[in-house]
Motif scaffolding. Structure first.
Motif, PDB file in Angstrom:
ATOM      1  N   GLY A  22     106.548   3.277  60.049  1.00 20.97           N
ATOM      2  CA  GLY A  22     107.349   2.348  60.825  1.00 20.97           C
ATOM      3  C   GLY A  22     108.797   2.790  60.981  1.00 20.97           C
ATOM      4  O   GLY A  22     109.390   2.618  62.057  1.00 20.97           O
ATOM      5  N   VAL A  23     109.369   3.363  59.938  1.00 16.45           N
ATOM      6  CA  VAL A  23     110.743   3.877  60.033  1.00 16.45           C
ATOM      7  C   VAL A  23     110.799   5.007  61.055  1.00 16.45           C
ATOM      8  O   VAL A  23     111.732   5.092  61.864  1.00 16.45           O
ATOM      9  N   TRP A 125      95.687   4.442  64.077  1.00 19.65           N
ATOM     10  CA  TRP A 125      95.180   3.441  63.134  1.00 19.65           C
ATOM     11  C   TRP A 125      94.843   2.145  63.859  1.00 19.65           C
ATOM     12  O   TRP A 125      93.855   1.476  63.538  1.00 19.65           O
ATOM     13  N   GLY A 126      95.683   1.789  64.846  1.00 15.85           N
ATOM     14  CA  GLY A 126      95.399   0.591  65.616  1.00 15.85           C
ATOM     15  C   GLY A 126      94.087   0.680  66.369  1.00 15.85           C
ATOM     16  O   GLY A 126      93.307  -0.283  66.410  1.00 15.85           O
ATOM     17  N   VAL A 148      98.847  -3.751  66.316  1.00 14.85           N
ATOM     18  CA  VAL A 148      98.899  -3.106  65.000  1.00 14.85           C
ATOM     19  C   VAL A 148     100.119  -2.202  64.895  1.00 14.85           C
ATOM     20  O   VAL A 148     100.806  -2.172  63.867  1.00 14.85           O
ATOM     21  N   ALA A 149     100.418  -1.451  65.971  1.00 11.87           N
ATOM     22  CA  ALA A 149     101.599  -0.591  65.968  1.00 11.87           C
ATOM     23  C   ALA A 149     102.870  -1.413  65.801  1.00 11.87           C
ATOM     24  O   ALA A 149     103.801  -0.995  65.083  1.00 11.87           O
ATOM     25  N   ALA A 150     102.930  -2.568  66.444  1.00 17.47           N
ATOM     26  CA  ALA A 150     104.092  -3.445  66.291  1.00 17.47           C
ATOM     27  C   ALA A 150     104.235  -3.899  64.841  1.00 17.47           C
ATOM     28  O   ALA A 150     105.355  -4.031  64.318  1.00 17.47           O
ATOM     29  N   THR A 154     107.460  -3.113  62.462  1.00 17.63           N
ATOM     30  CA  THR A 154     108.103  -4.241  61.799  1.00 17.63           C
ATOM     31  C   THR A 154     108.191  -4.017  60.297  1.00 17.63           C
ATOM     32  O   THR A 154     109.224  -4.272  59.669  1.00 17.63           O
ATOM     33  N   HIS A 155     107.109  -3.517  59.729  1.00 17.33           N
ATOM     34  CA  HIS A 155     107.101  -3.212  58.296  1.00 17.33           C
ATOM     35  C   HIS A 155     108.122  -2.118  57.971  1.00 17.33           C
ATOM     36  O   HIS A 155     108.812  -2.183  56.947  1.00 17.33           O
ATOM     37  N   GLY A 156     108.212  -1.122  58.848  1.00 17.49           N
ATOM     38  CA  GLY A 156     109.205  -0.067  58.641  1.00 17.49           C
ATOM     39  C   GLY A 156     110.621  -0.599  58.669  1.00 17.49           C
ATOM     40  O   GLY A 156     111.477  -0.168  57.875  1.00 17.49           O
TER      41      GLY A 156
END
Length: 258
Positions: A22-23, A125-126, A148-150, A154-156
């Motif tokens: 995510g980062v 992965w999505g 899923v990518a979003a 967001t987690h990053g």
């Protein structure tokens, strides 16, 4: 027991590696100059290689304990798996090579590779999770894959909010309104940053658990030999991961070796 081992490694990968993926996806937003991007990358530099161990372990457990499921996932999603592996290589090449030759153009090119590889990983992965969860393929599968990518990006951002300082931290803390650090709960982390990170981690775990419930989890015959070995190795892996997090628990203060 075999199912719990697979879930442990797979969910651990989603939470831990999901942060550095995510980062990488959010790198153009977080780092708006070459120096800022290098500091953002420093936030994940101590972690990303260790996080990838969880994926290798997941693949090993899948091959050793669930050979039937491994064959089904690979044969049914061959192109997605190849795309995932290529994105993984491109992302890691970007991280390793960006600082090996002086010059902003060189670093900028490999920063682009880091971003592209990170997005490729998240979308792959999505797509894989879309097939497992919803049973859909083709262009329409891109819609849930983007969701899923979003979640990955967001987690990053929530992880970056734990690791960065100043204006970089404010950009990363967009989910909490970019508020100041507030009350510290240790290592300079604020309570709101920790809670937001926990929420996005829980969301990734939920997606992983839902996908797991849809899979035909029928262990093979090698469990009697492999399970005791894996159970011995798990505490070592957790201890190593804990040591890394403890050693690098403070916020980034400058660029790293990458």
């Amino acid at each position: 027991m075999e199912i719990f081992i697979l879930a442990f490694f797979a969910l651990g990968y989603l939470v831990l590696a999901g942060a550095d993926i995510g980062v990488g996806m959010a790198l153009p937003y977080l780092g708006r100059s070459a120096d800022e991007r290098r500091e953002v990358i420093a936030a994940i530099a101590p972690f990303f290689l260790g996080n990838e161990v969880w994926l290798v372990a997941t693949a090993g457990v899948l091959a050793g304990l669930f050979p039937e499921l491994e064959g089904e996932l690979l044969s049914g999603n061959y192109s997605v798996v190849v795309a995932l592996l290529l994105a993984w290589v491109v992302r890691d090449m970007g991280l390793w090579l960006r600082g090996r030759v002086p010059g902003r153009r060189w670093a900028g090119f490999w920063d682009g590779a880091t971003v592209a590889g990170s997005w490729g990983l998240a979308l792959s992965w999505g797509l894989l999770l879309s097939h497992v969860l919803l049973g859909i393929r083709g262009p329409i599968a891109l819609l849930p894959a983007l969701v899923v990518a979003a979640l990955f990006v967001t987690h990053g951002l929530t992880f970056a909010a734990l690791r960065l300082r100043g204006v970089l931290r404010e950009r990363a803390a967009v989910l909490s309104g970019g508020a100041g650090p507030g009350r510290s709960v240790g290592a300079g982390w604020s309570g709101v940053d920790v809670r937001t990170y926990a929420l996005t981690a829980a969301a990734l775990v939920a997606v992983g658990v839902l996908a797991g419930l849809r899979l035909p989890l029928h262990p093979g015959t090698a469990g009697a030999v492999l399970v005791p070995v894996i159970l011995v190795l798990i505490p070592l892996l957790v201890a190593a991961q804990g040591w890394v997090w403890w050693t690098f628990r403070h916020r980034v203060t400058g660029p790293s070796y990458l």
